[in-house]
Write a protein that holds these residues in place. Sequence first.
Motif, mmCIF file in Angstrom:
data_model
loop_
_atom_site.group_PDB
_atom_site.id
_atom_site.type_symbol
_atom_site.label_atom_id
_atom_site.label_comp_id
_atom_site.label_asym_id
_atom_site.label_seq_id
_atom_site.Cartn_x
_atom_site.Cartn_y
_atom_site.Cartn_z
ATOM 1 N N ASN A 325 25.732 -10.584 31.050
ATOM 2 C CA ASN A 325 26.201 -11.812 30.412
ATOM 3 C C ASN A 325 27.665 -11.733 29.968
ATOM 4 O O ASN A 325 28.159 -12.612 29.255
ATOM 5 C CB ASN A 325 25.301 -12.196 29.234
ATOM 6 N N GLY A 326 28.346 -10.654 30.382
ATOM 7 C CA GLY A 326 29.757 -10.503 30.073
ATOM 8 C C GLY A 326 30.053 -9.797 28.767
ATOM 9 O O GLY A 326 31.226 -9.537 28.453
ATOM 10 N N ARG A 327 29.008 -9.450 28.014
ATOM 11 C CA ARG A 327 29.190 -8.753 26.742
ATOM 12 C C ARG A 327 29.208 -7.240 26.956
ATOM 13 O O ARG A 327 28.692 -6.734 27.954
ATOM 14 C CB ARG A 327 28.072 -9.111 25.765
ATOM 15 N N SER A 328 29.788 -6.551 25.994
ATOM 16 C CA SER A 328 29.736 -5.092 25.976
ATOM 17 C C SER A 328 28.940 -4.632 24.765
ATOM 18 O O SER A 328 29.124 -5.163 23.658
ATOM 19 C CB SER A 328 31.147 -4.489 25.922
ATOM 20 N N VAL A 371 27.254 -5.328 19.556
ATOM 21 C CA VAL A 371 27.763 -6.203 20.613
ATOM 22 C C VAL A 371 29.117 -6.744 20.189
ATOM 23 O O VAL A 371 29.273 -7.237 19.057
ATOM 24 C CB VAL A 371 26.795 -7.382 20.860
ATOM 25 N N GLY A 372 30.088 -6.661 21.067
ATOM 26 C CA GLY A 372 31.396 -7.193 20.753
ATOM 27 C C GLY A 372 31.407 -8.719 20.759
ATOM 28 O O GLY A 372 30.828 -9.356 21.636
ATOM 29 N N ILE A 373 32.029 -9.298 19.739
ATOM 30 C CA ILE A 373 32.201 -10.748 19.671
ATOM 31 C C ILE A 373 33.665 -11.032 19.366
ATOM 32 O O ILE A 373 34.411 -10.153 18.932
ATOM 33 C CB ILE A 373 31.294 -11.404 18.601
ATOM 34 N N ASP A 374 34.093 -12.268 19.605
ATOM 35 C CA ASP A 374 35.480 -12.625 19.328
ATOM 36 C C ASP A 374 35.519 -14.005 18.683
ATOM 37 O O ASP A 374 34.481 -14.668 18.556
ATOM 38 C CB ASP A 374 36.330 -12.558 20.599
ATOM 39 N N PRO A 375 36.703 -14.447 18.255
ATOM 40 C CA PRO A 375 36.784 -15.721 17.523
ATOM 41 C C PRO A 375 36.197 -16.923 18.252
ATOM 42 O O PRO A 375 35.828 -17.908 17.585
ATOM 43 C CB PRO A 375 38.292 -15.877 17.286
ATOM 44 N N LEU A 436 8.630 -4.530 8.832
ATOM 45 C CA LEU A 436 8.502 -4.715 10.266
ATOM 46 C C LEU A 436 8.473 -6.197 10.606
ATOM 47 O O LEU A 436 7.734 -6.983 9.991
ATOM 48 C CB LEU A 436 7.240 -4.024 10.779
ATOM 49 N N THR A 437 9.270 -6.587 11.578
ATOM 50 C CA THR A 437 9.380 -7.984 11.982
ATOM 51 C C THR A 437 9.911 -8.030 13.405
ATOM 52 O O THR A 437 10.045 -6.990 14.062
ATOM 53 C CB THR A 437 10.323 -8.741 11.017
ATOM 54 N N ASN A 438 10.228 -9.223 13.868
ATOM 55 C CA ASN A 438 10.827 -9.382 15.193
ATOM 56 C C ASN A 438 12.320 -9.632 15.020
ATOM 57 O O ASN A 438 12.724 -10.680 14.516
ATOM 58 C CB ASN A 438 10.175 -10.538 15.949
ATOM 59 N N LEU A 439 13.131 -8.675 15.433
ATOM 60 C CA LEU A 439 14.570 -8.776 15.241
ATOM 61 C C LEU A 439 15.230 -9.762 16.191
ATOM 62 O O LEU A 439 16.446 -9.982 16.105
ATOM 63 C CB LEU A 439 15.215 -7.393 15.394
ATOM 64 N N ALA A 440 14.469 -10.339 17.090
ATOM 65 C CA ALA A 440 15.036 -11.361 17.975
ATOM 66 C C ALA A 440 15.598 -12.526 17.182
ATOM 67 O O ALA A 440 16.465 -13.269 17.668
ATOM 68 C CB ALA A 440 13.973 -11.859 18.953
ATOM 69 N N ASP A 441 15.100 -12.690 15.946
ATOM 70 C CA ASP A 441 15.567 -13.782 15.094
ATOM 71 C C ASP A 441 16.793 -13.408 14.254
ATOM 72 O O ASP A 441 17.329 -14.259 13.535
ATOM 73 C CB ASP A 441 14.445 -14.216 14.148
ATOM 74 N N ALA A 442 17.228 -12.149 14.338
ATOM 75 C CA ALA A 442 18.256 -11.664 13.415
ATOM 76 C C ALA A 442 19.680 -11.843 13.916
ATOM 77 O O ALA A 442 20.624 -11.802 13.124
ATOM 78 C CB ALA A 442 18.012 -10.182 13.106
ATOM 79 N N LEU A 443 19.865 -11.999 15.226
ATOM 80 C CA LEU A 443 21.192 -12.119 15.822
ATOM 81 C C LEU A 443 21.204 -13.281 16.810
ATOM 82 O O LEU A 443 20.144 -13.721 17.269
ATOM 83 C CB LEU A 443 21.586 -10.826 16.551
ATOM 84 N N PRO A 444 22.381 -13.752 17.192
ATOM 85 C CA PRO A 444 22.442 -14.784 18.232
ATOM 86 C C PRO A 444 21.765 -14.311 19.524
ATOM 87 O O PRO A 444 21.715 -13.120 19.808
ATOM 88 C CB PRO A 444 23.950 -14.979 18.434
ATOM 89 N N ASP A 445 21.277 -15.258 20.299
ATOM 90 C CA ASP A 445 20.532 -14.930 21.515
ATOM 91 C C ASP A 445 21.331 -14.048 22.470
ATOM 92 O O ASP A 445 20.774 -13.137 23.097
ATOM 93 C CB ASP A 445 20.115 -16.218 22.236
ATOM 94 N N PHE A 446 22.636 -14.303 22.605
ATOM 95 C CA PHE A 446 23.423 -13.503 23.552
ATOM 96 C C PHE A 446 23.500 -12.039 23.110
ATOM 97 O O PHE A 446 23.602 -11.137 23.948
ATOM 98 C CB PHE A 446 24.820 -14.099 23.760
ATOM 99 N N CYS A 447 23.452 -11.789 21.807
ATOM 100 C CA CYS A 447 23.445 -10.405 21.307
ATOM 101 C C CYS A 447 22.117 -9.721 21.631
ATOM 102 O O CYS A 447 22.093 -8.571 22.086
ATOM 103 C CB CYS A 447 23.688 -10.388 19.805
ATOM 104 N N ARG A 452 19.016 -5.765 24.600
ATOM 105 C CA ARG A 452 17.807 -5.476 25.391
ATOM 106 C C ARG A 452 18.166 -4.906 26.768
ATOM 107 O O ARG A 452 17.427 -4.094 27.314
ATOM 108 C CB ARG A 452 16.975 -6.743 25.544
ATOM 109 N N GLU A 453 19.280 -5.312 27.308
ATOM 110 C CA GLU A 453 19.722 -4.761 28.583
ATOM 111 C C GLU A 453 20.322 -3.368 28.406
ATOM 112 O O GLU A 453 20.154 -2.485 29.253
ATOM 113 C CB GLU A 453 20.752 -5.692 29.224
ATOM 114 N N ALA A 454 21.020 -3.165 27.298
ATOM 115 C CA ALA A 454 21.755 -1.914 27.102
ATOM 116 C C ALA A 454 20.850 -0.726 26.798
ATOM 117 O O ALA A 454 21.113 0.393 27.266
ATOM 118 C CB ALA A 454 22.767 -2.089 25.973
#
Length: 537
Positions: A325-328, A371-375, A436-447, A452-454
């Motif tokens: 998705n272009g992220r590092s 995950v790297g993000i920018d402005p 214990l919870t589902n961390l999928a809700d903790a960050l933006p979807d792209f993160c 999950r890929e990394a």
Amino acid sequence: MIRLSNIQLPLDHNEAALENAILSTLNIAAEQLVRFNIFRRGYDARKKTRIMLIYTLDVETSCNEVLLSQFADHQQVKETPDLEYHPVAQAPVTLTQRPIVIGFGPCGLLAALVLAQMGYKPIVLERGKEVRERTKDTFGFWRKKILNTESNVQFGEGGAGTFSDGKLYSQVKDPKQYSRKVLNEFVAAGAPDEILYVSKPHIGTFKLVAMVEKMRAQILELGGEIRFSSRVEDLHIENGQITGVTLANGEQLHSRHIAIAIGHSARDTFEMLHNKGVYIEAKPFSVGFRIEHEQSTIDKARFGPNAGNEILGAADYKLVHHCKNGRSVYSFCMCPGGTVVAATSEENRVVTNGMSQYSRNERNANSAIVVGIDPSDYPGGPLAGIEFQRKLESLAYELGGSNYDAPAQTVGAFLRNETPKKLGSVTPSFKPGIKLTNLADALPDFCIEAIREAIPAFNKKIRGFALDDALLTGVETRTSAPINIKRDPDTLESINIKGLYPAGEGAGYAGGIMSAAIDGIKIAEAMALSINKTTIG
């Protein structure tokens, strides 16, 4: 002296092997060798069954000049460079106004120390408490969930680096060898001598506490002044020139040379600077989770049959993956044999960080996976990144149960997008505790998609990294400041406020203890030269 580099010896070499390697490399007799010392020692663990130690040595012989001429074209043999720190200035006897350093983390500490050593008698303003009182407050938060917003992991003498792994290496360019000055000052303050030569030196929290106290004492002995619980609430600016500050208690101090070394979490001060017209830009940073494995898993993956070797110590790692998705995604602030710690400085928010002691002998290894993000990910003004961080930290507080426990998820459950019912073999180290919870809700979807890929990709480099029982704890948001206080590359002053010196991590010019300390030295030199030019010129 002569510097020999890339001397490779087996991990189990004996004491005579180093001397023999010198004699062989230089082709000299034993009686021609006067003495030698280790400048640096690292290791090459690419072949786990044959790990090699790699030495850089400083050697004195009875025929140095002849050898340097003989090996003039040999990259492995060079003259030892001058690593002595040479002050750029000395305070004039007519000095009428003392420089001010705001913040007493690694950057402010070294800035103040070097200014004091040059005779400028700096005034240090630190919003938090002295290091031992601060340690009590921090441990109190971890044990009793009582947060002191002015005395915690982020604020207080020693800065955020006090509660960390205490890493003393950096990737910043250092042609003037400022790093050697930093290491020498740390050793003089009680750090172990080995930090001068091991390739990845570290200290750990408990040793840092005593060292910071000794360095503070030296600043005071040299005429400096250090004020704790002294938050700066306003700047005095006249015609684009800094002239002083107002403290939270209403006191005013006057100076035309002020360093801002406030660290990456002084959000209220960032807002004050912005409101005063100091030029600030939003900048990239990273967000993610802490991941924990048993340290033995990392040791075996990195060192194979040599896991547990005393010289190698607890294994670390450094990982990066470029996603579809272009992220590092990369590992950050890896803490061998350490713990995950609560690092918030604001109420009703959860922030994680990592910490180790010098021994690095705790059960788990931990690292940020970010995950790297920018402005463009948080559009708005220069301070929009702060609100982005706050939103994630508040959400983590809610996911953790709204009591400063942190949300957590086993790696297996994270990869399968499910809420785990119980922990596995990895025992969480986070204090106060986890939910214990589902961390999928903790960050933006792209993160989430990128992490999950990394993780499976990292497993190809570190076997066991994607272990089902490994643990993720959220959230890691304070990897660096979300702003850059722009400064002139020559004078190091703010580009629009003369006499104001943005410094260290909080200004966007460092990323860790060593780089922040180096920047502190640079700022001290710039201030000294400007003071002398103004006073004498």
